[in-house]
Design a protein around this motif. Structure first.
Motif, PDB file in Angstrom:
ATOM      1  N   VAL A 118       5.444  11.828  -6.038  1.00 43.41           N
ATOM      2  CA  VAL A 118       6.334  11.168  -7.009  1.00 43.41           C
ATOM      3  C   VAL A 118       7.063  12.232  -7.828  1.00 43.41           C
ATOM      4  CG1 VAL A 118       6.447   9.613  -8.985  1.00 43.41           C
ATOM      5  CG2 VAL A 118       4.871   9.113  -7.123  1.00 43.41           C
ATOM      6  N   TYR A 147       2.524   2.819 -13.123  1.00 46.91           N
ATOM      7  CA  TYR A 147       1.636   3.980 -12.937  1.00 46.91           C
ATOM      8  C   TYR A 147       2.183   4.802 -11.782  1.00 46.91           C
ATOM      9  CZ  TYR A 147      -2.351   6.884 -11.779  1.00 46.91           C
ATOM     10  OH  TYR A 147      -3.160   7.971 -11.522  1.00 46.91           O
ATOM     11  N   HIS A 148       2.264   6.117 -11.986  1.00 47.39           N
ATOM     12  CA  HIS A 148       2.810   6.955 -10.923  1.00 47.39           C
ATOM     13  C   HIS A 148       2.033   8.229 -10.664  1.00 47.39           C
ATOM     14  CE1 HIS A 148       6.222   4.302 -10.504  1.00 47.39           C
ATOM     15  NE2 HIS A 148       6.342   4.293 -11.813  1.00 47.39           N
ATOM     16  N   MET A 256       0.672   3.074  -3.195  1.00 47.16           N
ATOM     17  CA  MET A 256      -0.355   2.038  -3.018  1.00 47.16           C
ATOM     18  C   MET A 256       0.124   0.961  -2.047  1.00 47.16           C
ATOM     19  SD  MET A 256      -1.643  -1.133  -4.020  1.00 47.16           S
ATOM     20  CE  MET A 256      -1.325  -1.778  -5.635  1.00 47.16           C
ATOM     21  N   LYS A 282      -1.986   7.653   0.490  1.00 48.79           N
ATOM     22  CA  LYS A 282      -3.089   6.709   0.752  1.00 48.79           C
ATOM     23  C   LYS A 282      -3.127   6.165   2.196  1.00 48.79           C
ATOM     24  CE  LYS A 282      -3.533   5.359  -4.115  1.00 48.79           C
ATOM     25  NZ  LYS A 282      -4.783   5.880  -4.588  1.00 48.79           N
TER      26      LYS A 282
END
Ligand SMILES: Cc1ncc(COP(=O)(O)O)c(C=O)c1O
Length: 449
Positions: A118, A147-148, A256, A282
């Motif tokens: 990110v 959220y990052h 995610m 992920k």
């Protein structure tokens, strides 16, 4: 060394992530002996269901034989060589496969964790604007409750105070939108259209910032660490239209959501939009090792292309960028996703997970806002007497976590929000067992059992 000694030695030296270490006095670490499929096997002979895919990454479960074979094949040849000025068939095939996810995003830059990916996308956006005559575009807009990651820039883009508060003094300012309007997943009220009045407020905010903004950054459709909150993909269409109008980038943080977790290869597909940058990690390697990727278009890439002394190069480097072992894992994982029709099966699995969450709700009377998308379902724990949230100081979610672990499932909540996010291929009977454990544990916590 017996288990007691091992834990004592662990606590003497190891500092575990995302934890108040004092909590380990009442919740000592599981001693993992092995893991297989959806299960973690502990030293004391227990079988624990990995209900959150080990922080959302083990999409195909533990020790998948085909991925193991691919990793072993790579290890037999070589494990890592500097990726500057080298290449290998594994990485080339990986790059080609990544470029097929969204054909417009055909350039891939590699890193080794989600936060860094990110941060790279944000840096690329800034540098792009600098090099294309828009140096005043030096800030970002991010979503409320997003959220990052955990680096300073990604903490600044995030909106989860629990992680960022100690560093507030040095975080660069990233503007946040007004609070979002949430829904309960595909097909629910509010899924098809983002409410006009709420968008109008956001648009007003954006309009004021427009000349300074390099990119709008978001977790598409579902905000994970902010509490598994789902919003209408229509919001993303509106962001796309607005950013197109102003020559501003969109950064989709698919770390995610990507690779099937939300039911699509990219959650942006729900909105039918293509971002300027997409970040993955992920599920990309099915949790087989630290690896992340930033995808962008050839057009973006070209803004960095030029003679050496043009100074346009993107000079970010991480030691393990282009790690062939995880690339081999990712290639195998992508083959399996296709063969096992992960995307096609998602609606059915989603409905099943929602049903199981509803079952927990009906057994306990203690769940609110049951929601589901792709291979995940979530709900907020409430006091069954009042239907309202418990005082956060009661740490109901944490108590539930402890009970569930004792009862055989790893279901680590976010505050008082708990969720099922199991490996895609978890057999139905295991999912049912997981739901039984959740219901039993929640009953124990709210004093119904
Ligand atoms: C949306 C999102 N972005 C970034 C990250 C950070 O990834 P990592 O933990 O690999 O740094 C996460 C991790 O949960 C995430 O969910």
């Amino acid at each position: 060394m017996n288990s007691k000694e091992l834990i004592a030695l662990d606590l003497r030296h190891l500092w575990h992530p995302a934890a108040q270490m004092k909590d380990y006095e009442t919740l000592p670490p599981l001693i993992v002996e092995s893991a297989q499929g959806p299960f973690i096997h502990t030293a004391d002979g227990r079988e624990i269901i990995d209900g959150i895919s080990s922080w959302w990454c083990k999409s195909l479960g533990h020790r998948h034989p085909r991925i193991r074979e691919a990793v072993n094949r790579q290890l037999d040849r070589f494990e890592h060589v500097i990726f500057a000025n080298t290449t290998s068939d594994t990485l080339v095939r990986f790059g080609e496969k990544m470029a097929q996810i969204c054909p417009k995003l055909d350039k891939v830059f590699l890193a080794d964790n989600g936060s860094t990916a990110v941060e790279i996308a944000m840096k690329m956006s800034l540098q792009y604007h600098l090099q294309t005559g828009n140096k005043e575009r030096n800030t970002f807009v991010a979503l409320h409750n997003g959220y990052h990651g955990e680096t300073i820039l990604t903490l600044a883009a995030g909106d989860c105070e629990i992680y960022s508060k100690p560093f507030a003094n040095i975080l660069p300012k990233v503007e946040k939108t007004d609070p979002l309007v949430y829904c309960l997943g595909p097909g629910s009220v509010g899924w098809d259209k983002y409410p006009d009045p709420a968008w109008n407020e956001i648009e007003k905010q954006l309009d004021m910032l427009a000349p300074r903004v390099a990119a709008v950054i978001f977790e598409p459709v579902i905000q994970g660490s902010g509490g598994m909150k789902i919003y209408s993909p229509d919001l993303l269409r509106r962001f796309r239209a607005w950013t197109d109008k102003h020559n501003i980038h969109l950064i989709a943080d698919e770390i995610m959501t990507g690779f099937g977790r939300c039911g699509k290869m990219m959650a942006c597909e729900y909105a039918g939009i293509i971002p300027d940058f997409a970040t993955f990690s992920k599920g990309m390697t099915a949790g087989w090792g630290p690896m992340s990727a930033v995808m962008c278009s050839t057009e973006t890439y070209n803004a960095f292309y030029g003679d050496y002394f043009s100074g346009k190069a993107f000079l970010h480097s991480n030691t393990y960028t282009g790690y062939p072992v995880t690339a081999a894992a990712a290639l195998a994982a992508m083959e399996i996703y296709e063969e096992e029709k992960v995307i096609e099966k998602a609606p059915e699995k989603s409905a099943r997970l929602r049903q199981l969450m509803e079952y927990v709700g009906s057994e306990t009377g203690a769940l609110n806002n049951i929601r589901a998308i792709g291979y995940m379902a979530a709900a907020d724990i409430v006091n069954p007497e009042t239907g309202k949230p418990f005082d956060y100081k009661q740490r109901t979610g944490f108590k539930f976590y402890q009970r569930a672990m004792d009862n055989g499932a790893l279901l680590r909540p976010i505050g008082d929000t708990f969720y099922f996010l199991p490996p895609f291929n978890t057999p139905d009977d295991v999912l049912e067992r997981m739901a039984e454990i959740a219901a039993k544990s929640l009953k124990q916590v709210i004093g119904k059992q």
